[in-house]
Design a protein around this motif. Structure first.
Motif, PDB file in Angstrom:
ATOM      1  N   ILE A  68      79.192  97.268 -43.137  1.00  0.00           N
ATOM      2  CA  ILE A  68      77.941  97.783 -43.569  1.00  0.00           C
ATOM      3  C   ILE A  68      77.091  96.626 -44.039  1.00  0.00           C
ATOM      4  O   ILE A  68      77.787  95.572 -44.732  1.00  0.00           O
ATOM      5  N   CYS A  69      75.781  96.657 -44.229  1.00  0.00           N
ATOM      6  CA  CYS A  69      75.094  95.768 -44.704  1.00  0.00           C
ATOM      7  C   CYS A  69      74.195  96.044 -45.837  1.00  0.00           C
ATOM      8  O   CYS A  69      74.052  97.438 -46.272  1.00  0.00           O
ATOM      9  N   SER A  70      73.301  95.421 -46.257  1.00  0.00           N
ATOM     10  CA  SER A  70      72.570  95.557 -47.564  1.00  0.00           C
ATOM     11  C   SER A  70      71.582  96.695 -47.212  1.00  0.00           C
ATOM     12  O   SER A  70      71.298  97.819 -47.979  1.00  0.00           O
ATOM     13  N   GLY A  71      71.151  96.945 -45.909  1.00  0.00           N
ATOM     14  CA  GLY A  71      70.087  98.010 -45.386  1.00  0.00           C
ATOM     15  C   GLY A  71      70.696  99.280 -45.790  1.00  0.00           C
ATOM     16  O   GLY A  71      70.083 100.351 -45.907  1.00  0.00           O
ATOM     17  N   ALA A  72      72.142  99.343 -45.492  1.00  0.00           N
ATOM     18  CA  ALA A  72      72.826 100.740 -45.630  1.00  0.00           C
ATOM     19  C   ALA A  72      72.779 101.058 -47.153  1.00  0.00           C
ATOM     20  O   ALA A  72      72.632 102.233 -47.590  1.00  0.00           O
ATOM     21  N   LEU A  73      72.875 100.213 -48.082  1.00  0.00           N
ATOM     22  CA  LEU A  73      72.893 100.445 -49.590  1.00  0.00           C
ATOM     23  C   LEU A  73      71.334 100.652 -49.904  1.00  0.00           C
ATOM     24  O   LEU A  73      71.320 101.674 -50.759  1.00  0.00           O
ATOM     25  N   ALA A  74      70.363 100.008 -49.298  1.00  0.00           N
ATOM     26  CA  ALA A  74      69.003 100.312 -49.736  1.00  0.00           C
ATOM     27  C   ALA A  74      68.551 101.525 -49.151  1.00  0.00           C
ATOM     28  O   ALA A  74      67.554 102.455 -49.678  1.00  0.00           O
TER      29      ALA A  74
ATOM     30  N   LEU B  50      73.436  92.791 -56.568  1.00  0.00           N
ATOM     31  CA  LEU B  50      74.353  93.397 -55.828  1.00  0.00           C
ATOM     32  C   LEU B  50      74.849  92.873 -54.474  1.00  0.00           C
ATOM     33  O   LEU B  50      73.908  92.860 -53.549  1.00  0.00           O
ATOM     34  N   GLY B  51      75.732  92.366 -54.324  1.00  0.00           N
ATOM     35  CA  GLY B  51      76.240  91.619 -53.175  1.00  0.00           C
ATOM     36  C   GLY B  51      77.230  90.363 -53.426  1.00  0.00           C
ATOM     37  O   GLY B  51      77.622  90.257 -54.691  1.00  0.00           O
ATOM     38  N   PRO B  52      77.848  90.038 -52.585  1.00  0.00           N
ATOM     39  CA  PRO B  52      79.035  89.031 -52.649  1.00  0.00           C
ATOM     40  C   PRO B  52      78.649  87.541 -53.085  1.00  0.00           C
ATOM     41  O   PRO B  52      77.440  87.108 -53.023  1.00  0.00           O
ATOM     42  N   GLY B  53      79.530  86.764 -53.626  1.00  0.00           N
ATOM     43  CA  GLY B  53      79.285  85.356 -54.072  1.00  0.00           C
ATOM     44  C   GLY B  53      78.674  84.557 -53.001  1.00  0.00           C
ATOM     45  O   GLY B  53      78.129  83.714 -53.239  1.00  0.00           O
ATOM     46  N   LYS B  54      78.846  84.835 -51.816  1.00  0.00           N
ATOM     47  CA  LYS B  54      78.718  83.805 -50.578  1.00  0.00           C
ATOM     48  C   LYS B  54      77.021  83.963 -50.472  1.00  0.00           C
ATOM     49  O   LYS B  54      76.672  82.866 -50.013  1.00  0.00           O
TER      50      LYS B  54
ATOM     51  N   ASP C  65      82.203  94.150 -51.580  1.00  0.00           N
ATOM     52  CA  ASP C  65      83.378  93.818 -50.522  1.00  0.00           C
ATOM     53  C   ASP C  65      82.919  94.422 -49.462  1.00  0.00           C
ATOM     54  O   ASP C  65      83.006  95.750 -49.182  1.00  0.00           O
ATOM     55  N   GLU C  66      82.402  93.663 -48.449  1.00  0.00           N
ATOM     56  CA  GLU C  66      81.793  94.003 -47.126  1.00  0.00           C
ATOM     57  C   GLU C  66      82.802  94.811 -46.133  1.00  0.00           C
ATOM     58  O   GLU C  66      82.549  95.485 -45.254  1.00  0.00           O
ATOM     59  N   PHE C  67      84.156  94.452 -46.735  1.00  0.00           N
ATOM     60  CA  PHE C  67      85.180  95.025 -45.671  1.00  0.00           C
ATOM     61  C   PHE C  67      85.878  96.157 -46.025  1.00  0.00           C
ATOM     62  O   PHE C  67      86.574  97.019 -45.319  1.00  0.00           O
ATOM     63  N   ASN C  68      85.609  96.693 -47.266  1.00  0.00           N
ATOM     64  CA  ASN C  68      86.041  97.837 -47.879  1.00  0.00           C
ATOM     65  C   ASN C  68      85.103  98.810 -48.576  1.00  0.00           C
ATOM     66  O   ASN C  68      85.487 100.113 -48.623  1.00  0.00           O
ATOM     67  N   ASP C  69      83.806  98.488 -49.150  1.00  0.00           N
ATOM     68  CA  ASP C  69      82.860  99.321 -49.801  1.00  0.00           C
ATOM     69  C   ASP C  69      82.259 100.264 -48.889  1.00  0.00           C
ATOM     70  O   ASP C  69      81.971  99.537 -47.664  1.00  0.00           O
ATOM     71  N   ALA C  70      82.121 101.224 -49.407  1.00  0.00           N
ATOM     72  CA  ALA C  70      80.826 102.104 -48.522  1.00  0.00           C
ATOM     73  C   ALA C  70      79.478 102.500 -49.472  1.00  0.00           C
ATOM     74  O   ALA C  70      79.830 102.232 -50.800  1.00  0.00           O
ATOM     75  N   PRO C  71      78.404 102.745 -48.988  1.00  0.00           N
ATOM     76  CA  PRO C  71      77.355 102.982 -49.959  1.00  0.00           C
ATOM     77  C   PRO C  71      77.489 103.889 -50.915  1.00  0.00           C
ATOM     78  O   PRO C  71      77.062 103.697 -52.032  1.00  0.00           O
ATOM     79  N   GLU C  72      78.348 105.122 -50.687  1.00  0.00           N
ATOM     80  CA  GLU C  72      78.595 106.073 -51.485  1.00  0.00           C
ATOM     81  C   GLU C  72      79.349 105.584 -53.018  1.00  0.00           C
ATOM     82  O   GLU C  72      79.132 106.207 -53.878  1.00  0.00           O
TER      83      GLU C  72
END
Length: 293
Positions: free
Chosen positions: A183-189, A103-107, A143-150
């Motif tokens: 948002i970063c990975s920590g918000a998803l975790a 779960l994350g961007p290609g970069k 998509d770190e510019f548009n996605d939200a944890p929900e």
């Protein structure tokens, strides 16, 4: 009581090593802060070692490439230690299985492509769809510019039902990219944990990244005892809590993520507001500074 300072030089003499955060301290995601760069250079000129200790969910190689592109001089630091390095070590050791859903961007692909020599004898990791996964490695939203944890709740519910463990490569909840908050990975975790999923985190404030840094310092002959180090960061729940847990003195950079709490001038935080806010958060950094200089 936290001592408010205006220059790192005023308090740096007792310390042999700086653990310096990147985003919010050394740069804003787009450009370096020249005064901060100069402060690190002066610390090294007097014989100290500088570790750039970042919760970036990538390896030090990718972090260095980005810093080089931003123009960071090589004489501003000795080592880069990233949350991605500690996560990669756990991943390759099989902490969440060998078949992982990324779960994350290609970069962030360097986690799977640039394998340290001392880990190359580990069985390979296979990136698979969620339905085939034994575990999850999370480096952030797609998509770190548009996605939200929900947006990921349905996938997390499925993963939790399957009992999948998540490796969280970046405990940060948010980061400021110029004037944009992402948002970063920590918000998803945090959402996966809230839903009952199992999460293992490797960056600040968790021990693995500090253990990794100490091992890297030993390789260059630098001191790694807690009393020899000074941590610098703007993340109270990552940089400051992590340093506090490790027994490391810290400089809280108030002009970063939390700047809105301390008055209208990021370079000159209101001392009374700062002290009250730190007390409410049960945080006790030894020093605070508006911006690293």
């Amino acid at each position: 009581m936290t001592q408010l300072i205006s220059r790192l030089d005023d308090i740096a003499a007792p310390y042999d090593v700086l653990l310096c955060d990147l985003w919010g301290c050394l740069h804003n995601g787009k450009a370096l802060y020249p005064e901060a760069v100069a402060a690190l250079q002066r610390f090294r000129e007097r014989g100290g070692a500088v570790v750039l200790l970042t919760n970036a969910p990538r390896t030090r190689h990718a972090v260095k490439k980005r810093l080089d592109a931003m123009g960071l001089p090589a004489d501003a630091y000795d080592l880069i230690v990233a949350s991605g390095d500690a996560t990669q070590e756990a991943m390759l050791s099989g902490a969440a299985g060998r078949k992982l859903w990324h779960l994350g961007p290609g970069k962030d692909a360097d986690l799977f492509e640039i394998i340290p020599e001392w880990l190359q004898d580990q069985p390979p990791i296979e990136l698979v769809p969620l339905e085939e996964a034994e575990g999850i490695i999370c480096t952030g939203p797609f998509d770190e510019f548009n996605d939200a944890p929900e947006d990921y709740r349905a996938q997390f519910l499925y993963a939790k039902t399957k009992g999948l463990k998540m490796l969280n490569a970046n405990p940060d909840l948010v980061v400021d990219f110029g004037e944009t908050r992402l948002i970063c990975s920590g918000a998803l975790a945090a959402l996966y944990d809230e839903m009952g999923g199992e999460v293992l985190s490797f960056g600040k404030p968790h021990p693995p990244i500090y253990d990794f840094a100490r091992r890297e310092l030993a390789k260059i002959g630098a001191r790694s005892e807690s009393d020899a180090m000074l941590a610098i960061g703007d993340g109270v729940r990552t940089d400051i809590r992590g340093a506090q847990a490790e027994g490391i003195d810290a400089v809280f950079v108030t002009g970063g993520l939390e700047t809105a709490h301390f008055g209208p001038d990021p370079d000159a935080p209101d001392a009374a507001a700062l002290e009250a806010w730190l007390a409410a958060e049960d945080l006790h950094p030894r020093f605070a500074i508006g911006r690293l200089a």
